[in-house]
Design a protein around this motif. Structure first.
Motif: not given
Length: 577
Positions: A151-152, A120-121, A264-266, A143-145
């Motif tokens: 992360n925000d 999710l980050s 990803e989508a931005f 989350v992978c780590s």
């Protein structure tokens, strides 16, 4: 009486003076000063309209300084493109157009994938047997780590909501693709609460097209209940943010170093207003997590007033118009009417043309390329063959299926032999896709230098064929051309090594001539890759650029040691500025 009059006159005079003072102050506010001498300015920069000058001489004097900050584009509006940017001045290929950080981003789940989680980050595809088992310690979502957990992107968004509601990953009855669509909506709607000014700017973006505003959710009430988000925004806001992302998002399939692929989508406020094109005059790249900064460069010379165009995704660029149109309508919610999509031959590339089976000399082309229900007619004057859209769909689906079944190089080569110029135009995207798959694959084992040489020659032939097509549909210093030119240079480099190490070529003049040509190819590819920061920190040279420069040094040292250009002077980054 007079006293009264005197008081009144005095009052009027005071009011007049106050009004004059206010008018002067307002005038001073609007007044612009010259950027060079600070005197009253009468002219402004026509490029950005933000810097002012008292004379043309001072404008010319300041250009060396101002051109580094001057915006190269101007916002325009038209019925066809809506709000879009045009070049404020003539822009040369490789010109930096824009750098921008995302308003927000989110993982983009794959439509056909119902199980594989994405971080999710950083948005990488998580291996179910390793990092896929890792969950956020607060909300329990993937989350992978630990870095990504903190992360925000995740911790300040859905994590806060899912922690409170104790919603586990993922609600029953929804695909991973739908789950991550909800995450997109959450991140967009939370901006309204946390950054109200940014939210207003987001609402200014286009959210529907001639197709309307499509949603993948038929029953929003059920979705909001399933994700325990009944209190987050209104139904209209859910539809609005989903529509904005459908129309304006940039999507990318990336890779973090040697780790998993990411999807990803931005959303970028300015970049999203560049017009989309399947044959664009600009290209873009996005830096590595967590920055995700987008950088846009001119791929070719752009004339003043010309519309600046970009591809919203690179995932569909290899397909023909019919396939691209279906994907863009399905995922992007719009009908593309770029210069490539509206021409029957796709700018003369014929990447969608089917062989006419009646006259055997003509090719079937769509009467209306942007209409998925269009008839396909033979281009030969004397042939009257017409293929209905349904029959076209049957033919193309059969050819796609056969290509997908080719799991070995011999099978791919057989597919090319059976269909190139026989059922499909030689430039058809299915043919170039088969060739590209072979070129990108692992090299086959060969038993002799002659056999190895023949293998390289075949790959070079495939690569050159694809490049001829890309020169039409992706001209200039583009991602597709750069990738192929780099591959072609590498293949010719390996071929030259086979020739010289096995003494199949001993003519020094021919060897040096081939080495020079390889260097020309590498230099052309480097024009793109020196600026490519895809999955790379902003201030670092990308891995591909580094490899190219290393290969060039090796070739110069080994094959053209006497050449004056054998040693580059200065830093490549400095040269490129």
């Amino acid at each position: 009486m007079e006293a009264t009059v005197d008081v009144q006159e005095s009052s009027n005079k005071s009011q007049t003076q106050a009004t004059a003072k206010e008018t002067k102050e307002e005038s001073n506010k609007d007044q612009q000063n010259c950027a060079v001498c600070s005197s009253i300015a009468t002219k402004c920069c026509t490029g950005c309209r933000e810097i002012h000058y008292c004379s043309q001489e001072h404008q010319k004097q300041d250009w060396k300084v101002h051109k580094k900050q001057c915006s190269p584009f101007i916002l325009k509006t038209s019925p066809e493109f809506g709000r879009h940017f045009v070049a404020a001045r003539k822009l040369k290929g490789t010109t930096l157009i824009l750098e921008e950080l995302p308003v927000f981003c989110a993982p983009r789940g794959m439509i056909d994938d119902f199980e594989t989680p994405l971080c999710l980050s950083c948005c990488i595809v998580m291996n179910v047997e390793s990092e896929g088992a890792r969950k956020c310690s607060k909300c329990g979502w993937p989350v992978c780590s630990l870095t990504c957990e903190k992360n925000d992107y995740h911790s300040k968004n859905e994590c806060e909501l899912f922690s409170k509601s104790k919603l586990s990953f993922y609600p029953t009855g929804y695909s991973v693709y739908e789950v991550y669509k909800v995450v997109e909506i959450i991140r967009g709607l939370l901006i309204k609460e946390k950054q109200p000014e940014t939210w207003k700017k987001i609402l200014d973006l286009q959210y529907q097209t001639e197709l309307g505003s499509k949603t993948i959710f038929d029953d929003l009430k059920s979705v909001r209940e399933a994700f325990k988000l009944e209190d987050l925004g209104t139904d209209d806001e859910w539809h609005r943010i989903l529509g904005i992302m459908n129309v304006n998002n940039f999507t990318m399939a990336g890779q973090r170093a040697t780790t998993s692929i990411s999807y990803e989508a931005f959303l970028y406020l300015k970049t999203s207003m560049f017009a989309h094109s399947c044959a664009p005059n600009c290209w873009w790249c996005v830096t590595i997590f967590p920055e995700f900064k987008i950088t846009v460069y001119a791929a070719e010379d752009i004339e003043k007033g010309e519309i600046i165009t970009v591809p919203y995704t690179y995932l569909y660029s290899s397909f023909g118009t019919h396939m691209r149109m279906e994907l863009l309508k399905g995922n992007g919610d719009y009908i593309c009417k770029c210069r490539r999509c509206v021409t029957k031959t796709e700018l003369g590339s014929y990447t969608s043309a089917l062989k006419c089976l009646n006259c055997e000399s003509g090719f079937l082309l769509p009467e209306n390329p942007t209409d998925s229900n269009s008839e396909w007619k033979c281009g030969e004057e004397k042939c009257e063959t017409v293929l209905e859209s349904k029959l076209f769909d049957v033919r193309i689906e059969d050819l796609i299926t056969k290509l997908e079944e080719c799991d070995t190089v011999p099978a791919l080569e057989k597919y090319i032999e059976d269909n190139k110029g026989v059922t499909l135009h030689a430039n058809h995207w299915l043919i170039t896709e088969a060739m590209d798959t072979i070129c990108k694959g692992e090299p086959r084992n060969t038993s002799s230098a002659v056999e190895a040489l023949a293998e390289k020659d075949k790959l070079i032939q495939y690569c050159e064929h694809i490049l001829k097509v890309k020169n039409i549909v992706a001209p200039g210093i583009s991602l597709e051309r750069a990738r192929l030119i780099n591959l072609l240079a590498r293949l010719r480099y390996e071929r030259l090594d086979i020739l010289t190490s096995n003494k199949l070529e001993t003519n020094d003049e021919k060897i040096e001539e081939e080495a020079h040509f390889i260097l020309v190819l590498y230099d052309e590819a480097l024009k793109f890759y020196i600026n490519d920061r895809t999955q790379t920190p902003t201030k670092k040279i990308g891995l591909k650029a580094s490899i190219i420069m290393s290969d060039m040094v090796y070739i110069k040292t080994k094959y053209v040691p006497s050449d004056d250009t054998s040693s580059e002077k200065g830093n490549p980054d400095e040269k490129n500025k």
